[in-house]
Design a protein around this motif. Structure first.
Motif, PDB file in Angstrom:
ATOM      1  N   GLN A 243       0.783  -1.144   0.055  1.00 54.68           N
ATOM      2  CA  GLN A 243      -0.009   0.021   0.015  1.00 54.68           C
ATOM      3  C   GLN A 243       0.741   1.139   0.092  1.00 54.68           C
ATOM      4  O   GLN A 243       0.523   2.308  -0.762  1.00 54.68           O
ATOM      5  CB  GLN A 243      -1.078   0.146   1.180  1.00 54.68           C
ATOM      6  CG  GLN A 243      -2.075  -1.050   0.965  1.00 54.68           C
ATOM      7  CD  GLN A 243      -2.853  -1.388   2.104  1.00 54.68           C
ATOM      8  OE1 GLN A 243      -2.358  -1.158   3.437  1.00 54.68           O
ATOM      9  NE2 GLN A 243      -4.177  -1.599   2.022  1.00 54.68           N
ATOM     10  N   ARG A 244       1.801   1.263   0.813  1.00 54.89           N
ATOM     11  CA  ARG A 244       2.929   2.281   0.913  1.00 54.89           C
ATOM     12  C   ARG A 244       3.404   2.384  -0.637  1.00 54.89           C
ATOM     13  O   ARG A 244       3.747   3.319  -1.120  1.00 54.89           O
ATOM     14  CB  ARG A 244       4.152   2.041   1.766  1.00 54.89           C
ATOM     15  CG  ARG A 244       3.500   2.541   3.200  1.00 54.89           C
ATOM     16  CD  ARG A 244       4.658   2.494   4.187  1.00 54.89           C
ATOM     17  NE  ARG A 244       5.270   0.880   4.237  1.00 54.89           N
ATOM     18  CZ  ARG A 244       5.153   0.159   4.834  1.00 54.89           C
ATOM     19  NH1 ARG A 244       4.205   0.195   5.825  1.00 54.89           N
ATOM     20  NH2 ARG A 244       5.621  -0.983   4.896  1.00 54.89           N
ATOM     21  N   GLU A 245       3.771   1.407  -1.150  1.00 53.88           N
ATOM     22  CA  GLU A 245       4.205   1.676  -2.710  1.00 53.88           C
ATOM     23  C   GLU A 245       3.419   2.144  -3.620  1.00 53.88           C
ATOM     24  O   GLU A 245       3.837   2.633  -4.538  1.00 53.88           O
ATOM     25  CB  GLU A 245       5.069   0.106  -3.156  1.00 53.88           C
ATOM     26  CG  GLU A 245       6.119  -0.303  -2.285  1.00 53.88           C
ATOM     27  CD  GLU A 245       6.575  -1.839  -2.682  1.00 53.88           C
ATOM     28  OE1 GLU A 245       5.952  -2.375  -3.492  1.00 53.88           O
ATOM     29  OE2 GLU A 245       7.674  -1.954  -1.834  1.00 53.88           O
ATOM     30  N   LEU A 246       2.205   1.795  -3.557  1.00 55.83           N
ATOM     31  CA  LEU A 246       1.313   2.230  -4.150  1.00 55.83           C
ATOM     32  C   LEU A 246       0.938   3.495  -4.071  1.00 55.83           C
ATOM     33  O   LEU A 246       0.783   4.347  -5.254  1.00 55.83           O
ATOM     34  CB  LEU A 246      -0.322   1.547  -4.027  1.00 55.83           C
ATOM     35  CG  LEU A 246      -1.362   2.009  -4.805  1.00 55.83           C
ATOM     36  CD1 LEU A 246      -1.184   1.893  -6.500  1.00 55.83           C
ATOM     37  CD2 LEU A 246      -2.745   1.524  -4.422  1.00 55.83           C
ATOM     38  N   GLN A 247       0.969   4.205  -3.006  1.00 58.99           N
ATOM     39  CA  GLN A 247       0.994   5.516  -2.506  1.00 58.99           C
ATOM     40  C   GLN A 247       2.174   6.314  -3.264  1.00 58.99           C
ATOM     41  O   GLN A 247       1.971   7.400  -3.929  1.00 58.99           O
ATOM     42  CB  GLN A 247       0.892   5.966  -1.120  1.00 58.99           C
ATOM     43  CG  GLN A 247       0.741   7.198  -0.944  1.00 58.99           C
ATOM     44  CD  GLN A 247      -0.682   7.820  -1.498  1.00 58.99           C
ATOM     45  OE1 GLN A 247      -1.809   7.298  -1.352  1.00 58.99           O
ATOM     46  NE2 GLN A 247      -0.632   9.172  -2.096  1.00 58.99           N
ATOM     47  N   ILE A 248       3.149   5.927  -3.483  1.00 59.35           N
ATOM     48  CA  ILE A 248       4.379   6.483  -4.033  1.00 59.35           C
ATOM     49  C   ILE A 248       4.311   6.302  -5.476  1.00 59.35           C
ATOM     50  O   ILE A 248       4.379   7.606  -6.029  1.00 59.35           O
ATOM     51  CB  ILE A 248       5.765   5.652  -3.476  1.00 59.35           C
ATOM     52  CG1 ILE A 248       6.049   5.809  -2.097  1.00 59.35           C
ATOM     53  CG2 ILE A 248       6.908   6.010  -4.302  1.00 59.35           C
ATOM     54  CD1 ILE A 248       7.327   4.704  -1.542  1.00 59.35           C
ATOM     55  N   ALA A 249       3.746   5.381  -5.844  1.00 60.83           N
ATOM     56  CA  ALA A 249       3.348   5.221  -7.305  1.00 60.83           C
ATOM     57  C   ALA A 249       2.325   6.252  -7.718  1.00 60.83           C
ATOM     58  O   ALA A 249       2.519   6.988  -8.694  1.00 60.83           O
ATOM     59  CB  ALA A 249       3.139   3.746  -7.968  1.00 60.83           C
ATOM     60  N   ASN A 250       1.153   6.661  -7.057  1.00 61.25           N
ATOM     61  CA  ASN A 250       0.356   7.596  -7.311  1.00 61.25           C
ATOM     62  C   ASN A 250       0.992   8.807  -7.271  1.00 61.25           C
ATOM     63  O   ASN A 250       0.462   9.704  -7.946  1.00 61.25           O
ATOM     64  CB  ASN A 250      -0.705   7.245  -6.372  1.00 61.25           C
ATOM     65  CG  ASN A 250      -1.879   6.338  -6.805  1.00 61.25           C
ATOM     66  OD1 ASN A 250      -2.042   6.131  -7.947  1.00 61.25           O
ATOM     67  ND2 ASN A 250      -2.200   5.664  -5.902  1.00 61.25           N
ATOM     68  N   ASP A 251       1.751   9.012  -6.284  1.00 62.59           N
ATOM     69  CA  ASP A 251       2.454  10.380  -6.266  1.00 62.59           C
ATOM     70  C   ASP A 251       3.246  10.599  -7.406  1.00 62.59           C
ATOM     71  O   ASP A 251       3.560  11.688  -7.851  1.00 62.59           O
ATOM     72  CB  ASP A 251       3.386  10.423  -4.942  1.00 62.59           C
ATOM     73  CG  ASP A 251       2.281  10.272  -3.573  1.00 62.59           C
ATOM     74  OD1 ASP A 251       1.300  10.715  -3.632  1.00 62.59           O
ATOM     75  OD2 ASP A 251       3.074  10.211  -2.583  1.00 62.59           O
ATOM     76  N   GLN A 252       4.070   9.569  -7.700  1.00 64.32           N
ATOM     77  CA  GLN A 252       4.732   9.789  -8.973  1.00 64.32           C
ATOM     78  C   GLN A 252       3.927  10.252 -10.050  1.00 64.32           C
ATOM     79  O   GLN A 252       4.393  10.885 -11.207  1.00 64.32           O
ATOM     80  CB  GLN A 252       5.810   8.632  -9.259  1.00 64.32           C
ATOM     81  CG  GLN A 252       6.808   8.409  -8.146  1.00 64.32           C
ATOM     82  CD  GLN A 252       7.566   7.027  -8.430  1.00 64.32           C
ATOM     83  OE1 GLN A 252       7.258   6.342  -9.061  1.00 64.32           O
ATOM     84  NE2 GLN A 252       8.848   7.127  -7.844  1.00 64.32           N
ATOM     85  N   LEU A 253       2.740   9.419 -10.563  1.00 67.22           N
ATOM     86  CA  LEU A 253       2.064   9.673 -11.338  1.00 67.22           C
ATOM     87  C   LEU A 253       1.389  11.169 -11.357  1.00 67.22           C
ATOM     88  O   LEU A 253       1.523  11.806 -12.458  1.00 67.22           O
ATOM     89  CB  LEU A 253       0.875   8.755 -11.567  1.00 67.22           C
ATOM     90  CG  LEU A 253      -0.403   9.016 -12.472  1.00 67.22           C
ATOM     91  CD1 LEU A 253       0.316   9.008 -13.915  1.00 67.22           C
ATOM     92  CD2 LEU A 253      -1.548   8.291 -12.477  1.00 67.22           C
TER      93      LEU A 253
END
Length: 158
Positions: A29-39
């Protein structure tokens, strides 16, 4: 080692697996949040780049080579955006799978705890029955001794 102790160890192992599944889900879930932030950062950058291009090209004419480079640049940004969306989709699939694994681990723990509880209750009932049987036998033995003593005392008087 008693059966209950063995079951408790099995429950401990199941709880450890559940905790590991919970930690893995949290990490994903943390990694998903990071990926969303990068997007989001990429989208902001693309919007700003497009706005800068519009401002620069509206005031002065642009030649074909500048237009070609701008289109190439925007194509690379679009490609990066699509790639990041793919990363997010993969992360979401991993999270969904991890959620299923966590739910299965939680069901396992609950089932093992319930089974252990039932076994413990059954063992306690057996122990209570044995204790009751021993108490009943002791009471019967005392009663028989008292009856025998009373019969002997009456026999001596006669």
């Amino acid at each position: 080692m008693t059966a209950i102790q063995t079951l408790n160890k099995v429950v401990d192992i199941a709880e450890k697996r559940r905790d590991e599944a919970r930690a893995a889900l949290a990490q994903q879930q943390r990694e998903l949040q990071i990926a969303n932030d990068q997007l989001q950062q990429l989208q902001t950058y693309a919007t700003e780049a497009q706005q800068r291009w519009m401002a620069r090209s509206s005031g002065a004419g642009v030649d074909a080579q500048q237009l070609f480079h701008q289109r190439q640049f925007m194509h690379k940004i679009d490609h990066a955006l699509e790639f990041q969306r793919g990363v997010i989709a993969n992360r979401e699939a991993l999270i969904e799978r991890s959620q299923g694994q966590l739910m299965a681990a939680e069901r396992d723990v609950a089932g093992l705890r319930k089974y252990t509880e039932r076994k413990l209750q059954a063992a306690q009932q057996i122990a209570q029955r044995q204790e009751q049987k021993a108490t009943d036998e002791m009471a019967l033995s005392i009663h028989l001794r008292q009856s025998l003593a009373l019969a002997q005392a009456q026999g001596m008087r006669s």
